[in-house]
Scaffold this motif. Sequence first.
Motif: not given
Length: 410
Positions: A171-179, A244-263
């Motif tokens: 799970m990464d995040h709930y995005c109303p823009w993406a539905g 995009t910049v934030t998401s690409l950072r997640y990709v390169l770290l192989n992490m998600t928004n939730v994974d990085l909470l309190g990382y």
Amino acid sequence: MTFESTKAGSRWVTRIIPLFLAAAVGYATYVTVARVCADFLIHDRQQHGSAVAVLVLYFLFMFLMIATYLRTIVTINTDPGLVPLGSLAVSRRNSKEASDSTRRADDLEGQPYGGMAPDDNPDSPGLEQFYTKDVFICETDGRPKWCSECCNWKPDRAHHSSELNRCVLRMDHYCPWAGGMVGENSFKFFVQFTAYTACYCGIVLGAAGSSLKKKISSGDGVDGFLVGALGLGGFFGLFTFMMTVTSLRYVLLNMTNVDLLGYRTKVYQLAVRIPRGSQGTDSYHVINYPLPRPGTSYSTNQQANGTGTMNRVNSPSLGREARDELAHRTFAILRTEASENPWDLGYWENWKEVMGNNPIDWLFPIRRSPCVKHDLNESFYRMGDIVNVVRARHGLAPVPVDGQDGVEMR
């Protein structure tokens, strides 16, 4: 079947936003095609080549933006990557019984096992998918993480979403823009969507800004339509560029928004397979799978420093013939250090794990991320060198191979 938020406000927002986005794209198309290319570049300036270039780039990125957006919202709403509900959760929801934890607004993962205790049945459905792996994320007692709402074991990197009231894989995040909920099945398409939207907005900003500047310089005055396009393009362009910049950072770290909470302070507990029958030490304890049936006895391994570790063993009174057909395995319970990421494979492998193995996958929303397959025998997701580092800290040898020392299969 569609999966919508359990919150009425979120549902209405996700239904209204696509209409707003469609209106914004329609306005940008009118301004770019009619006001910039047709009226200004072709009619006023006779710059046919520039008009063709703007139109080609505009419609190329608009097509890619729409294609990735549709792929994202379809995936999010039809297959967001949910963990199956346990039988108790199914019956509870079918009978519309609301537990106390359902009404809580906080994350259920704040304490071990949440409000409802995990299933104590050693043959609990789904438990075997953990101990047949060589490594999995576990609790202090060596059992997998348990969701008290879904009444089921949570695979590695699955988290409970209060929006969907379900556990979501990666799970990464709930995005109303993406539905809806962006998770493992849709994250790649979401990254493509934000990147192409940022490029699309860049074309709109460039075309409208250049035309407006030339109009003002030639004394034609300010075109309100171009100003409006600049406002929309600037707002969405900045927003999607940052996403995009934030998401690409997640990709390169192989992490998600939730994974990085309190990382920086987060540690993981790993159940790491060791030769069957191995004993615990003063630095780690062990657990044996399959778990013993009722009637379990315990043995204490006395260490040189007097420290004892409790290990579950099968009582001699238990019938073991049926269980001998299963894999018997021993796992050491180890902890990572703070900020260590077990899934870090290096930038290049991390990229391929999410975005795919070739440029076709990177550019077009055709196939899902390779990480969604879950066909590894070693773990739910590919793990990096951190696992070997953690094993080495405790003097553990590499994972044993079936048929060699410490065979687990009978």
